[in-house]
Design an enzyme around this catalytic site. Structure first.
Site, PDB file in Angstrom:
ATOM      1  CB  SER A   1      72.771 -42.528  -5.965  1.00 63.76           C
ATOM      2  OG  SER A   1      72.775 -41.123  -6.134  1.00 63.76           O
TER       3      SER A   1
ATOM      4  CG  HIS B   1      75.480 -44.381  -9.132  1.00 64.79           C
ATOM      5  ND1 HIS B   1      75.709 -44.959 -10.353  1.00 64.79           N
ATOM      6  CD2 HIS B   1      74.716 -43.280  -9.378  1.00 64.79           C
ATOM      7  CE1 HIS B   1      75.115 -44.255 -11.303  1.00 64.79           C
ATOM      8  NE2 HIS B   1      74.510 -43.222 -10.734  1.00 64.79           N
TER       9      HIS B   1
ATOM     10  CG  ASP C   1      74.123 -39.703  -9.511  1.00 64.89           C
ATOM     11  OD1 ASP C   1      74.141 -40.317 -10.593  1.00 64.89           O
ATOM     12  OD2 ASP C   1      73.508 -40.109  -8.503  1.00 64.89           O
TER      13      ASP C   1
ATOM     14  CG  MET D   1      74.188 -34.150 -11.948  1.00 68.39           C
ATOM     15  SD  MET D   1      72.645 -33.855 -11.075  1.00 68.39           S
ATOM     16  CE  MET D   1      72.035 -35.533 -10.973  1.00 68.39           C
TER      17      MET D   1
ATOM     18  CG  HIS E   1      75.374 -41.438 -13.963  1.00 75.25           C
ATOM     19  ND1 HIS E   1      74.076 -41.466 -13.495  1.00 75.25           N
ATOM     20  CD2 HIS E   1      75.283 -41.135 -15.278  1.00 75.25           C
ATOM     21  CE1 HIS E   1      73.252 -41.172 -14.481  1.00 75.25           C
ATOM     22  NE2 HIS E   1      73.963 -40.968 -15.570  1.00 75.25           N
TER      23      HIS E   1
ATOM     24  CG  MET F   1      73.837 -37.476 -15.510  1.00 75.47           C
ATOM     25  SD  MET F   1      72.832 -37.599 -14.015  1.00 75.47           S
ATOM     26  CE  MET F   1      74.081 -38.082 -12.850  1.00 75.47           C
TER      27      MET F   1
ATOM     28  CG  MET G   1      69.770 -42.829 -17.093  1.00 78.25           C
ATOM     29  SD  MET G   1      70.486 -42.920 -15.437  1.00 78.25           S
ATOM     30  CE  MET G   1      69.382 -41.849 -14.504  1.00 78.25           C
TER      31      MET G   1
ATOM     32  CG  ASP H   1      70.962 -44.200 -11.580  1.00 83.79           C
ATOM     33  OD1 ASP H   1      70.458 -44.016 -10.466  1.00 83.79           O
ATOM     34  OD2 ASP H   1      71.771 -43.408 -12.114  1.00 83.79           O
ATOM     35  N   GLY H   2      67.512 -44.963 -10.819  1.00 84.92           N
ATOM     36  CA  GLY H   2      66.435 -43.979 -10.736  1.00 84.92           C
ATOM     37  C   GLY H   2      65.154 -44.603 -10.210  1.00 84.92           C
ATOM     38  N   GLY H   3      64.679 -44.097  -9.080  1.00 82.75           N
ATOM     39  CA  GLY H   3      63.415 -44.586  -8.523  1.00 82.75           C
ATOM     40  C   GLY H   3      63.464 -46.028  -8.058  1.00 82.75           C
TER      41      GLY H   3
HETATM   42  C1  DX5 Z   1      69.519 -39.163 -11.331  1.00 82.69           C
HETATM   43  C2  DX5 Z   1      70.752 -39.896 -10.822  1.00 82.69           C
HETATM   44  C3  DX5 Z   1      70.430 -41.065  -9.955  1.00 82.69           C
HETATM   45  C4  DX5 Z   1      69.701 -40.689  -8.698  1.00 82.69           C
HETATM   46  C5  DX5 Z   1      69.109 -41.871  -8.033  1.00 82.69           C
HETATM   47  O1  DX5 Z   1      69.916 -38.163 -12.174  1.00 82.69           O
HETATM   48  O2  DX5 Z   1      71.509 -40.386 -11.910  1.00 82.69           O
HETATM   49  O3  DX5 Z   1      71.616 -41.805  -9.646  1.00 82.69           O
HETATM   50  O4  DX5 Z   1      70.544 -40.028  -7.776  1.00 82.69           O
HETATM   51  O5  DX5 Z   1      68.334 -41.401  -6.985  1.00 82.69           O
HETATM   52  P1  DX5 Z   1      66.879 -42.009  -6.646  1.00 82.69           P
HETATM   53  O6  DX5 Z   1      67.122 -43.434  -6.213  1.00 82.69           O
HETATM   54  O7  DX5 Z   1      66.418 -41.121  -5.552  1.00 82.69           O
HETATM   55  O8  DX5 Z   1      66.061 -41.946  -7.894  1.00 82.69           O
HETATM   56 ZN    ZN Z   2      73.093 -41.853 -11.474  1.00 88.85          ZN
END
Ligand code: DX5
Ligand code: ZN
Length: 220
Positions: A10, A34, A36, A38, A67, A69, A138, A176-178
């Site tokens: 990402s 990926h 993101d 927003m 993705h 959001m 997520m 996805d995330g952390g």
């Molecule tokens: C969060 C995003 C993720 C994020 C992942 O809103 O959807 O894709 O960028 O980043 P890390 O790996 O730093 O959590």
């Molecule tokens: Zn994402």
């Protein structure tokens, strides 16, 4: 059965002034990218949209997983397709019945993914798996990169994997995330086959080594 693991970066926490250079270094080591998107409304952050994706498309041959959001994802589908996205994923929290969104995406030649936030139960997505190329679980509350992995979502990865397999469907289960080597390993064990890592890759001193560590962790 989970398929071979596929890894994405990402770019949300990348250095946007050097996006092309950063992607060129990572591209040979990634399975997909990926993206993101927003809108500052569905999530309290703004990122980028179709023009940035179009620029990246000119320098990359990777599969683009967008993705969304945003509060009105369907309004972006045509522009995302034109910009070179391959898949759009929408939040179930935005479209509790995503049938129309899936149809619109497919009508444009886009693959379709469905995303569930950490508090959303998997049961809410279960009736719609047939519509999906991807189910994205997520593992942080969306909006920002660099947050900690929420281990409770692993149960949903397991449930998604079981139901997809028992219905003989082909959808990928994405997390996805952390994501770090440690959390990727846990998600792989739970049945994920697509892994998105932001900070762990783009903020690593050696991003290529970071991707290789993730790949080793998921065992492919
Ligand atoms: C969060 C995003 C993720 C994020 C992942 O809103 O959807 O894709 O960028 O980043 P890390 O790996 O730093 O959590
Ligand atoms: Zn994402």
């Amino acid at each position: 059965m989970a398929k071979p693991a596929r890894l994405a970066a990402s770019i949300l926490n990348a250095d946007f002034a050097r996006l092309g250079e950063e992607l060129a270094v990572l591209e040979p080591h990634l399975d997909f990218l990926h993206l993101d998107i927003m809108d500052g409304h569905f999530v309290p952050n703004l990122s980028f949209g179709p023009p940035v994706i179009a620029s990246l498309r000119r320098v990359s041959r990777l599969f683009f997983d967008a993705h969304l959001m945003v509060t009105n994802p369907m309004a972006l589908f045509a522009d995302l397709k034109a910009a070179g996205a391959d898949l759009v994923s929408v939040h179930l929290e935005v479209h509790p019945d995503p049938t129309r969104a899936a149809k619109a995406a497919r009508g444009l030649g886009l693959q379709f993914g469905l995303v569930i936030n950490p508090p959303t139960p998997f049961e809410a997505a279960a009736p719609f798996l047939e519509l999906c190329d991807l189910v994205l679980v997520m593992s942080v509350n969306p909006g920002f990169g660099g947050q900690g992995f929420i281990p409770e979502v692993l149960e949903k990865v397991e449930a998604a994997r079981m139901l997809i397999d028992s219905r003989g469907l082909a959808a990928d289960v994405e997390i996805d995330g952390g994501i770090t080597p440690e959390t990727a390993r846990l998600a792989r064990r739970a049945g994920a086959d697509a892994f998105v890592a932001g900070t762990a890759v783009v903020r690593a001193p050696d991003p290529v080594a970071a991707v290789q560590e993730l790949r080793a962790a998921v065992g492919d």
